[in-house]
Design a protein around this motif. Structure first.
Motif, PDB file in Angstrom:
ATOM      1  N   ALA A 268      12.467  49.010  65.399  1.00 36.30           N
ATOM      2  CA  ALA A 268      12.852  47.606  65.251  1.00 36.30           C
ATOM      3  C   ALA A 268      12.864  47.188  63.785  1.00 36.30           C
ATOM      4  N   VAL A 269      13.826  46.334  63.452  1.00 31.48           N
ATOM      5  CA  VAL A 269      13.894  45.711  62.128  1.00 31.48           C
ATOM      6  C   VAL A 269      14.236  44.248  62.336  1.00 31.48           C
ATOM      7  N   ASP A 270      13.922  43.410  61.342  1.00 34.79           N
ATOM      8  CA  ASP A 270      14.374  42.026  61.466  1.00 34.79           C
ATOM      9  C   ASP A 270      15.816  41.932  60.974  1.00 34.79           C
ATOM     10  N   ILE A 271      16.425  40.770  61.104  1.00 36.47           N
ATOM     11  CA  ILE A 271      17.850  40.646  60.780  1.00 36.47           C
ATOM     12  C   ILE A 271      18.128  40.805  59.289  1.00 36.47           C
ATOM     13  N   ALA A 272      17.061  40.824  58.474  1.00 39.49           N
ATOM     14  CA  ALA A 272      17.228  41.090  57.046  1.00 39.49           C
ATOM     15  C   ALA A 272      17.071  42.577  56.736  1.00 39.49           C
TER      16      ALA A 272
ATOM     17  N   LYS B  45      14.263  44.394  57.377  1.00 44.67           N
ATOM     18  CA  LYS B  45      12.870  44.775  57.141  1.00 44.67           C
ATOM     19  C   LYS B  45      12.294  45.440  58.390  1.00 44.67           C
ATOM     20  N   THR B  46      11.668  46.599  58.202  1.00 40.79           N
ATOM     21  CA  THR B  46      11.073  47.323  59.322  1.00 40.79           C
ATOM     22  C   THR B  46       9.908  46.543  59.923  1.00 40.79           C
ATOM     23  N   ILE B  47       9.882  46.463  61.239  1.00 47.46           N
ATOM     24  CA  ILE B  47       8.760  45.839  61.936  1.00 47.46           C
ATOM     25  C   ILE B  47       7.646  46.876  62.035  1.00 47.46           C
ATOM     26  N   PRO B  48       6.455  46.585  61.502  1.00 44.64           N
ATOM     27  CA  PRO B  48       5.381  47.587  61.488  1.00 44.64           C
ATOM     28  C   PRO B  48       4.810  47.848  62.875  1.00 44.64           C
ATOM     29  N   GLU B  49       4.048  48.943  62.975  1.00 49.46           N
ATOM     30  CA  GLU B  49       3.403  49.285  64.248  1.00 49.46           C
ATOM     31  C   GLU B  49       2.445  48.194  64.702  1.00 49.46           C
TER      32      GLU B  49
END
Length: 218
Positions: free
Chosen positions: A44-48, A50-54
């Motif tokens: 998963a990443v946000d719309i910018a 950026k990786t969503i962390p664990e």
């Protein structure tokens, strides 16, 4: 003779070292191991971008594109317009079951409470001493794990604990057994069931329910 003693000593030290390393390492599937599913590549990443962390002690401030690592043969990641907006889902009553009551954090983050909420005796894993709320998160700074820490993708090798085995619900819920709770099953069960209730309440809502509503077709 000296060479033989030296060889025996080195062999003994080697065995002891291996034993120490083996005992120090957490077993796969144990409570101490962190997620290894959906990490590389990130799920998963946000719309910018950026990786969503664990895990994180900070709530995401931008909508999230899930299923970046999808192994489904037909459907890929979420469409940008269907990105999951975490903020709206816990601050906007339009994104709730009854249109009045804000959705509790533990509705999705069900392991972040000390025990099962009423009517949810089928929940078995609890990893937080207090019920997770926005205020509790802010005060404790105790990270919240992502869903994929437990709900592995179908293609990921299973462990003794993950993904969770099938759940049998109480008879009064009138629901069939869940089946193995992979990420597909867990996400879809939670998201779609909520969207169905919301759409029944207000048909004008644009709550996605089908594959093509959310996912990019491969």
């Amino acid at each position: 003779m000296k060479h033989r003693l030296l060889a025996v000593l080195l062999l003994t030290l080697g065995c002891l070292t291996l034993a120490i390393l083996f005992n120090a390492a957490p077993a796969v599937g144990s409570a101490n191991i962190t997620s290894f599913d959906g990490v590389d590549p990130p799920h998963a990443v946000d719309i910018a971008g950026k990786t969503i962390p664990e895990s994180s002690a900070t709530q995401p401030d931008k909508p999230i594109i899930l299923s970046k690592d999808s192994n489904d043969p037909k459907w890929g990641e979420l469409k940008p317009e269907a990105a999951f907006d975490h903020s709206k889902h816990n601050t906007n009553v339009n994104h709730t079951l009854d249109g009045k009551t804000l959705t509790a954090c533990v509705y999705c983050h069900h392991t972040d409470q000390p025990s099962a909420s009423g009517g949810q005796a089928y929940l078995k894993r609890f990893e937080r001493k207090e019920v997770l709320t926005a205020a509790q998160l802010e005060g404790s700074k105790e990270p919240v794990k992502g869903c994929r820490a437990c709900h592995f993708q179908e293609a990921t090798e299973e462990t003794a604990d993950f993904p969770p085995k099938s759940v049998t619900y109480p008879k009064e819920m009138k629901k069939p057994p869940s089946g193995k709770l992979t990420n597909d099953n867990a996400y879809h069960t939670r998201c779609i069931s909520c969207h169905e209730v919301a759409m029944t309440r207000d048909p004008k809502l644009k709550a996605p329910q089908g594959c093509a509503d959310c996912h990019v077709k491969k």
